[in-house]
Design an enzyme around this catalytic site. Structure first.
Site, short mmCIF file in Angstrom:
data_model
loop_
_atom_site.label_atom_id
_atom_site.label_comp_id
_atom_site.label_asym_id
_atom_site.label_seq_id
_atom_site.Cartn_x
_atom_site.Cartn_y
_atom_site.Cartn_z
N PRO A 19 0.83 -1.21 0.00
CA PRO A 19 0.00 0.00 0.00
C PRO A 19 0.87 1.26 0.00
CG PRO A 19 -0.68 -1.54 1.73
CD PRO A 19 0.63 -2.03 1.20
N THR A 77 0.22 4.02 10.61
CA THR A 77 1.46 4.28 11.37
C THR A 77 1.20 4.83 12.76
OG1 THR A 77 1.56 6.47 10.42
CG2 THR A 77 2.84 4.76 9.32
N ALA A 81 -0.34 7.85 13.56
CA ALA A 81 0.17 9.21 13.44
C ALA A 81 -0.25 10.09 14.62
CB ALA A 81 -0.33 9.82 12.14
N GLY A 133 0.88 -1.45 6.96
CA GLY A 133 0.67 -2.08 5.65
C GLY A 133 1.01 -3.55 5.59
N VAL A 137 -5.17 -3.20 3.41
CA VAL A 137 -5.28 -1.80 2.99
C VAL A 137 -6.47 -1.18 3.71
CG1 VAL A 137 -5.46 -0.23 1.04
CG2 VAL A 137 -4.55 -2.52 0.70
N VAL A 138 -6.23 -0.08 4.39
CA VAL A 138 -7.32 0.68 5.01
C VAL A 138 -8.04 1.40 3.88
CG1 VAL A 138 -7.90 2.51 6.62
CG2 VAL A 138 -6.02 0.94 7.13
N ARG A 163 16.43 20.29 3.83
CA ARG A 163 17.38 19.19 3.72
C ARG A 163 17.90 19.07 2.29
NH1 ARG A 163 16.00 13.04 5.19
NH2 ARG A 163 14.94 13.07 3.18
N TYR A 185 11.76 15.52 19.51
CA TYR A 185 12.08 15.44 18.09
C TYR A 185 13.50 15.93 17.89
CZ TYR A 185 10.19 15.24 13.35
OH TYR A 185 9.88 14.87 12.08
#
Lengths: 657, 631
Positions: free
Chosen positions: B207, B289, B291, B342, B346-347, B488, B551
């Site tokens: 996915p 994930t 989130a 995944g 699949v959502v 970046r 972070y």
């Protein structure tokens, strides 16, 4: 005055820094100005300034201490405030009160004192620079060797002189009884800990939190003695791990990025407490430290103590020690202020680190030629002709150097001069008459002296002298164990030799600094060293004495003789002891008395070292370890249960060596 | 029943009113330029576009970079005068000159603008391996009417996420294993069909949502020998219904964050879920994930927002039978889905909570004398449970970084004011310029309440030596979030490589973890021969009752290194070890993917891992969803 202390031609030797005389500058300029000069040391980069003044509050209010206070108050049903008060009291009893004024006073006085006592105080300045860098980068723990009271005075003095952050020093409570001096020491950075506080939870909490708070905040370098106390014998003592555990914990718990441990080796030409130590070992109790006692010691100032050496070793990073050994995430699941018994891996690491650090101290200890002379004189109690002594000393010098000794015996100086200087400095221990040198021990009893007193007198001389020989033992110990094993082993097969070696190694693991579990490495090192000096030849399977190796091996064996004999005496004593429940505190006097009787009866000749309480205690520890003796705790008394069969078979075993 | 109609009538009116308010707010943004809406920081898609317009075309490479972050038209560069500049028109920073960027860049990384490392300009199509197609599978897809393509560009585009090593390789023109086919289902039923066929022909499905993964989750496993099909969900992007009574929305999972918010805003609602990647990341990706959004303090993280999930697995479709707000029906099956990365299916459709658009938004910032004080303040805010929609604390390095991105000031007066502010803080208040740090804040809600809330937070801050430092600083802080990824790419033009990573950690360990990890990075770089000290910085981005999310940014100049990627990977690895040793989690919201798989056992215990494995075994015994993430 720089001196090269190693011969760079020999690749087997470690590179060592050069040493400079730090007193030279003091002899040239004003001590008062030195004491009053601007002192602005570089500090730890992470130092949080506001915490310096609030140290006491930070410790008393710390979660860790509060937690234990809560526990203690719940356990003994006392009000929390009372326990808190007690903690505050303990902290005040313990804490240092560093004052720059006092430091300056000491800087002035000690400048005067050191200049009188010592010809020079030589310091490796590169080490000082490394230390300065380390202090800025990480919390630092200073770990000096401990041979004399001078040690920590000198440490602080050196750090002050080189403009380094002054350490706070863990000192034994015994100093506290010296009213004025105790307070002075406190104000120069000493903090005082009780000698034993095993069961006292609150004391332990206050103490460990105090040390950790200073460490975490980078308040000042922490200084303590791994050996726990001054070594009376000149040998390094088996390290104590209590404080080391405490100072390493902030790293394990992630409270600091790293901690640097800096071993410092302090060696003396002549130790101030020389004969005092010998008497202590023979059972004359240690005089209580009193201020007036210290003043009486003024006569000490009139004597010549030669040169003092201070070598700052490379900082050892706790982080790299622990790399791959200790899983720090084990501390993730319990709040960090709750005391947690370290995991086995951490305990093992701390123990190993302690030994490693003491070995580092040993290896960087500057050895003076006199230590070689003393060794030879002890092996020749009937005395030696001066030329023979000189020749032998030169031979021993080569051997010691090839074993990597940090020997301060420059190439350029003739042997005669070097040996002569040593003899002159130690004229109280060795006498030269008619071209013959021998230990300065009484031959015949003095007026009104009993045979016993004479024996003790002699023992004092021998033990004093032995304390110098002991300084160099760490260089020879592994090859010496191998030499003895070589003679005793049934064959020259390596595994058989190793079995013998390992037995001796185990028996003497309390006597010498032999890292736990490292007997194989030690064996290999011994083989390598003896091979290097051509005393043995090694093949795949065997190890045999080489043709010219006799002298070397005989000398090395003789080094261990006093210890082998001494241990036998202790075994004999234990076998003969009829008392069923021998109290532990009665062991040393009884063993000493037993040895004394043997000496007086002429059974035991020339083995005054068997009288040493240090040897007796070490032997007992070995016997306990080998399960020939069990310690039984009855009430608050510890009694010794002797397994006579085991003790006597051990004695037999030792007899075969 | 009359009252019922009354209520719905009232709600309708309320909704309309909200829409009007929202409209005003948006107009404000466009009108003032320096407006107060959070949207201002992100891309501003033209408002005129119809609600149905998709911002992600099938050919993503048409608007997005194939070897860098984000839109093709937006990038940082140093112009001929050596001034930093951000191109394009999409962002607030777009078209602006950044005068201090060059000095900061050179001083921080020890780089020189003379030494460039330009990327391969175009994709060399011939370097793309030919597709390994299962013909009958492709045929049957065609019959089922599912869009599919094996165009090399499209396949390369879906072969990676945005980990440093992935982008670095692309810039050098190195192409690894790429999917053999891309398929674009249009709806749930398409997905059911695709999964059926994949099972039938033993094809590996991966996915693909927004492609913003930073955990190597989108990398094709090298050991995969089957045909690999990338299942791009971007065309499943409709809002299927909005339920104003229950305040829920039912959405197809391929929708990307900014479209979802924009379309909901048009109806006067929002989900409030704003992860930093929301311009590109998809709803399905968030679910897969676990989130976390910037404004989770008000709206919650994805697990708090989701009411219902529909997922297609090789075993069939998994979903709950109702939309009850909470259930006691054994372990929540949603938690097998959320974070499955995944590996299970699949959502396809998600029901989420929505909220009326907030009436008022306000940025803010606080300067602290040092990081420690800042963390103490955040901890206190969390203790009192009065965290604003977002509160973030940047360390000193990041604060300076933020300053380097200050656009050219328009008047002498502004620069004079800036000077005055600086003077006040450093001289008058005695803040050390190399220690001070800044918290950025975002408040949301009723105007009245926001102002009250603001005062409460500033009062707490004052107790920790914090000084209010204005809305502008706050807003710039959030802007940084959206442009950092573009930066970046600029770094990579000049020998600088870097990455971000995150963790969550109990409050009492925040400071120690930040210090130790930053120091570890510096140390490891030095030991591995990096010539110039790395840029190693962190911020606390989320507060919770029992801890915080931290972070890290980490970047270094790799001139003189034989294998910079290897050095980079080792340093990142050591940094993660340090995080774990200091009580941090393996990930707060980036996920595990393949990058952090090696620590999974340690993270969840052997039994825990076994549980997950057995779910995988049941749901997908033939490993059709074979991206090999997580387990």
């Amino acid at each position: 005055m720089a001196s090269v202390l190693y011969s760079p031609r020999d690749p087997g030797l470690k590179k060592r820094d050069e040493l400079e005389d730090m007193l030279e500058e003091r002899r040239r300029s004003s001590d008062a100005r030195h004491a009053l000069r601007c002192y602005a040391p570089a500090v730890y980069k992470g130092l949080a300034p506001r915490e310096v003044s609030a140290l006491r509050g930070a410790v008393l209010q710390s979660d860790a201490l509060q937690h234990v206070i809560g526990q203690v108050s719940a356990e003994c049903g006392e009000r929390r405030e009372l326990v808190q008060e007690e903690a505050a009291h303990l902290l005040d009893e313990m804490a240092h009160r560093l004052r720059l004024g006092t430091v300056r006073f000491f800087a002035y006085v000690l400048s005067k004192v050191f200049k009188t006592l010592f010809r020079s105080v030589r310091v490796n300045e590169e080490g000082v620079q490394r230390l300065q860098q380390a202090i800025q980068d990480h919390p630092v723990v200073l770990l000096p060797s401990h041979r004399s009271y001078m040690d920590f005075l000198m440490m602080s003095y050196i750090l002050y002189t080189y403009d380094l952050a002054l350490p706070v020093i863990a000192a034994g409570m015994d100093f506290m009884s010296m009213k004025v001096v105790g307070e002075m020491l406190r104000m120069s950075g000493a903090f005082f800990i009780r000698r034993s506080f095993g069961g006292d939870k609150l004391y332990w909490a206050v103490f460990s939190e105090y040390v950790k708070t200073m460490l975490r905040t980078g308040y000042a370098p922490i200084e303590f003695f791994l050996e726990g106390t001054r070594s009376r014998t000149g040998k390094s003592l088996t390290p104590k791990t209590g404080l080391l555990n405490i100072v390493m914990e902030p790293f394990f718990k992630g409270e600091v990025f790293d901690i640097h441990l800096v071993p410092v080796s302090i060696s003396y030409d002549r130790i101030l407490e020389e004969s005092l130590y010998a008497r202590e070992l023979l059972g004359v109790p240690k005089p209580k430290e009193t201020t007036s006692g210290l003043l009486k010691a003024r006569q000490i100032l009139r004597e010549d103590y030669g040169v003092m050496h201070v070598y700052f070793g490379h900082p050892v990073s706790v982080r790299s020690l622990a790399q791959g050994r200790v899983k720090r995430s084990q501390y993730n699941l319990v709040p960090r202020h709750i005391p947690q018994r370290p995991c086995l891996a951490a305990q093992a690491l701390v123990g190993e680190a302690a030994f490693r650090l003491v070995r580092l101290q040993e290896q960087a200890m500057v050895l003076r030629p006199w230590t070689l002379v003393a060794t030879l004189l002890l092996q020749n109690p009937d005395g030696m002709d001066l030329p023979v002594l000189e020749e032998q000393a030169a031979w021993l010098r080569r051997l010691a150097l090839s074993f990597g000794a940090f020997l301060d015996w420059p190439d350029c100086k003739p042997c005669r001069e070097v040996v002569g200087a040593g003899l002159a400095l130690h004229k109280n221990l060795a006498r030269v008459s008619g071209g013959r040198v021998r230990l300065a021990v009484a031959e015949t009893p003095g007026v009104g002296q009993t045979a016993e007193e004479l024996a003790f007198d002699r023992a004092v001389g021998v033990l004093s002298c032995a304390s110098y020989r002991n300084q160099i033992l760490h260089v020879f110990i592994r090859p010496a164990l191998l030499s003895v094993a070589l003679r005793t082993a049934n064959s020259s097969r390596k595994d058989e030799v190793y079995t013998c070696f390992n037995f001796l190694w185990t028996v003497f693991s309390n006597e010498f600094i032999l890292c736990p579990g490292a007997s194989v490495q030690d064996f290999e090192e011994a083989c390598y060293l003896l091979g290097k000096c051509c005393a043995v030849q090694e093949s795949q399977q065997d190890i045999v004495m080489s043709e010219g190796g006799h002298a070397t091996l005989a000398f090395l064996r003789a080094l261990l003789d006093p210890f082998l004999q001494g241990y036998q005496v202790v075994c004999q004593y234990l076998c003969k002891e009829t008392e069923e429940n021998l109290r532990e505190n009665k062991f040393v006097p009884a063993a000493r008395n037993f040895a004394l009787q043997l000496i007086l009866a002429g059974v035991l000749t020339l083995c005054y070292e068997a009288l040493s309480s240090d040897l007796q205690k070490n032997a007992l520890a070995a016997l306990v370890q080998l399960e020939a003796v069990t310690k039984v705790k009855v009430g608050d008394q510890v009694t010794l249960k002797v397994n006579r069969r085991a003790a006597s078979s051990l004695e037999d075993m030792l007899g075969t060596f | 029943m009359a009252s019922n109609t009354d209520i719905s009538e009232r709600q309708r009116i309320a909704a309309r009113r909200l829409r009007v308010v929202a409209g005003h707010l948006q107009k404000c943004v466009q009108g003032e330029g320096a407006g107060v809406s959070a949207q201002a920081c992100k891309t501003e898609t033209p408002r005129s576009s119809p609600a149905k317009a998709t911002s992600v075309p099938k050919r993503r490479q048409d608007i997005m970079k194939w070897n860098g972050w984000g839109y093709s038209d937006s990038r940082f560069l140093f112009n001929k005068k050596g001034q930093g500049e951000f191109t394009g028109k999409r962002y607030r920073l777009s078209g602006m000159i950044l005068p201090s960027l060059k000095d900061w860049f050179e001083a921080t990384f020890g780089t020189s603008l003379q030494h460039k490392t330009p990327a391969t300009p175009t994709l060399n199509v011939s370097a793309v391996p030919p597709p390994n197609l299962v013909e009958p599978f492709v045929e049957e897809l065609k019959v089922a009417g599912v869009a599919a393509s094996h165009d090399p560009e499209g396949r390369v585009f879906r072969s990676h996420g945005h980990c440093l090593h992935e982008i670095f390789a692309l810039r050098e023109g190195r192409i690894g294993r790429v999917p053999d086919l891309v398929v674009w289902p249009n709806c749930h039923n398409d997905v059911v069909k695709i999964v059926e066929l994949a099972c039938k022909y033993n094809v590996c499905l991966m996915p693909y949502g927004g492609g913003t993964s930073v955990s190597s989750a989108l990398e094709c496993p090298l050991e995969e020998t089957r045909s690999v099909v990338s299942l791009d969900t971007s065309q499943m992007n409709r809002i299927l219904w909005i339920d104003e009574k229950n305040l829920t929305v039912h959405v197809e999972a391929g929708i990307i964050g900014q479209d979802l918010e924009r379309q909901l805003n048009e109806s006067g609602y929002c989900t409030g879920h704003e992860p930093d990647s929301m311009e590109f990341s998809s709803l399905g990706g968030w679910v897969a994930t676990r989130a976390s959004g910037m404004k989770k303090n008000i709206y919650g993280n994805i697990e708090d927002l989701v009411v219902h999930i529909k997922m297609v697995t090789p075993r069939g479709v998994i979903e709950k039978s109702c939309q009850g707000p909470r259930m006691s029906t054994g372990p929540d099956i949603h938690h097998f889905i959320m974070g499955s990365e995944g590996t299970l299916g699949v959502v396809t459709e998600v029901t989420m909570k929505i909220r009326p658009l907030p009436e008022y938004q306000k940025y803010g910032s606080i300067v602290f004398p040092n990081f420690q004080q800042g963390v103490s303040c955040l901890r206190e805010v969390a203790r009192q449970r009065c965290a604003p929609a977002s509160i973030r604390l940047m360390d000193n390095e990041q604060f300076q970084f933020g300053h380097a991105l200050k656009p050219q000031v328009s008047s002498i007066f502004t620069s004079f004011l800036d000077g005055l502010k600086k003077f006040y803080i450093t001289k008058f208040k005695g803040f050390e310029p190399h220690h001070l740090c800044v918290a950025t804040l975002l408040f949301e809600g009723d105007r009245e309440k926001v102002l009250q809330h603001e005062k409460q937070v500033y009062d707490i801050a004052a107790k920790f030596g914090g000084l209010a430092a204005g809305e502008d600083n706050g807003q710039r802080g959030y802007m940084l979030t959206f442009v950092i990824a573009y930066l970046r790419d600029l770094g990579m033009d000049y020998y600088v490589i870097g990455e971000s990573f995150e963790t969550s950690v109990p409050w009492d360990r925040v400071l120690d973890l930040c210090r130790n990890v930053k120091e570890r990075i510096v140390r490891e770089c030095k030991e591995r021969g990096v010539q110039f000290p790395p840029f190693s910085t962190c911020r606390v981005t989320q507060t919770y009752d029992a801890g915080a999310c931290v972070y890290f940014y980490f970047a270094f100049n790799y001139r003189g290194l034989a294998d910079p990627l290897h050095v980079y990977e080792r340093v990142e690895h050591e940094a993660r070890e340090e995080i774990l040793a200091n009580g941090g989690s393996l990930s707060h919201h980036h996920g595990v993917g393949k990058l952090r798989k090696e620590w999974m056992r340690e993270a969840v215990s052997t039994v825990g891992l076994g549980m997950l494995q057995s779910v995988k075994e049941y749901v997908d015994p033939n490993n059709i969803f074979g991206n090999r993430n997580l387990l």
